[in-house]
Design an enzyme around this catalytic site. Structure first.
Site, PDB file in Angstrom:
ATOM      1  N   ASP A  22       0.866  -1.165   0.000  1.00  0.00           N
ATOM      2  CA  ASP A  22       0.000   0.000   0.000  1.00  0.00           C
ATOM      3  C   ASP A  22       0.920   1.238   0.000  1.00  0.00           C
ATOM      4  OD1 ASP A  22      -2.302   1.671   0.542  1.00  0.00           O
ATOM      5  OD2 ASP A  22      -1.608   1.732   2.622  1.00  0.00           O
ATOM      6  N   ASP A  65      -0.047   5.132   1.048  1.00  0.00           N
ATOM      7  CA  ASP A  65      -0.187   6.085   2.154  1.00  0.00           C
ATOM      8  C   ASP A  65      -0.103   5.361   3.493  1.00  0.00           C
ATOM      9  OD1 ASP A  65      -0.811   8.767   0.920  1.00  0.00           O
ATOM     10  OD2 ASP A  65      -2.315   7.524  -0.094  1.00  0.00           O
TER      11      ASP A  65
HETATM   12 MG    MG Z   1      -2.516   3.114   3.640  1.00  0.00          MG
END
Ligand code: MG
Length: 257
Positions: free
Chosen positions: A26, A28
């Site tokens: 992922d 962020d």
């Molecule tokens: Mg994230």
């Protein structure tokens, strides 16, 4: 120390072992310490439009599409979805508010982990619900030579955002691997749900203000308090992935003796 979590995964997915070939990251809150800025931006824009929404909620709903995030607040207040025009307007304002913050720093520990992943010959894949050009553009600058464009899944690729498994299933496809040949690294409950629903061993890193239990409840197979601790344990984890389920069963029998 990670064998138990891996055994549990293997048992519940009826597979013999993890053949680790790819790591799905992922963005962020994993690659960049950008979540505090997203949370500020969401709270600011929602409140400007008269919608109640806290920073903490931004962390809870991290990973949803912009439209879905806006509609959570709008539905709660007005019992219906926001108009497409309002959604577009608010999402644009949110992106502008985010861009006014300083550049999000790389998450401590992540560069070292990516080096280890690369050195082990594993395929790093980006799987993000973000369509934030500023961060996507910085990926190659901050982590040079790690993520190739054909191994990225972003908001521009998927129909259904997390918690739907689609982004992670697409990540597997782009890496050319199957679910039991990858692991997911996620910081958000919804992202963990997505990885879990895709049938992939999902490692949660709790880099924000949420209670770690929220990530375990979302289906995380393992939980670390930071990217640094994941990085520090990565080699042990990777060694543990070579465990074969029959051995795991033997051990369970031995444990009972
Ligand atoms: Mg994230």
């Amino acid at each position: 120390m990670f064998e138990k979590s891996i055994e549990n995964y293997l048992c519940s997915h009826s597979c013999e072992r993890l053949h680790l070939r790819a790591v799905l990251f992922d963005m962020d809150g994993v690659l960049f310490d950008s979540m505090p800025y997203h949370a500020d931006a969401w709270a600011e824009v929602m409140n400007r439009h008269g919608l109640h929404f806290t920073r903490q909620e931004a962390f809870l709903h991290e990973g949803r599409t912009g439209a879905a995030t806006i509609n959570i607040a709008y539905q709660r207040q007005y019992g219906q979805d926001a108009s497409p025009e309002l959604i577009q307007q608010m999402y644009q304002e949110k992106c502008e508010a985010f861009a006014r913050h300083p550049e999000a720093r790389p998450m401590p520990g992540t560069a070292e982990l990516l080096q280890q992943v690369k050195a082990a010959g594993l395929i790093p894949v980006l799987v993000t619900g973000s369509g934030q050009r500023t961060l996507l553009d910085r990926l190659n600058h901050q982590y040079p030579g790690i993520f190739s464009p054909e191994r990225m899944v972003t908001a521009f690729d998927v129909k259904h955002g997390k918690p739907d498994p689609e982004p992670y299933l697409m990540g597997l496809q782009k890496a050319g691997v199957q679910a039991h040949e990858a692991v997911v690294v996620e910081n958000a409950p919804i992202g963990v749900q997505a990885g879990h629903a895709a049938g992939i061993f999902t490692i949660a890193v709790n880099t924000g203000p949420l209670d770690g239990q929220v990530l375990l409840d979302a289906g995380a197979d393992l939980l670390f308090p930071s990217m640094q601790t994941l990085c520090g344990n990565w080699e042990d984890f990777r060694r543990a992935t070579t465990i074969v389920l029959s051995t795991a069963n033997d051990r369970a029998i031995n444990d009972q003796r």
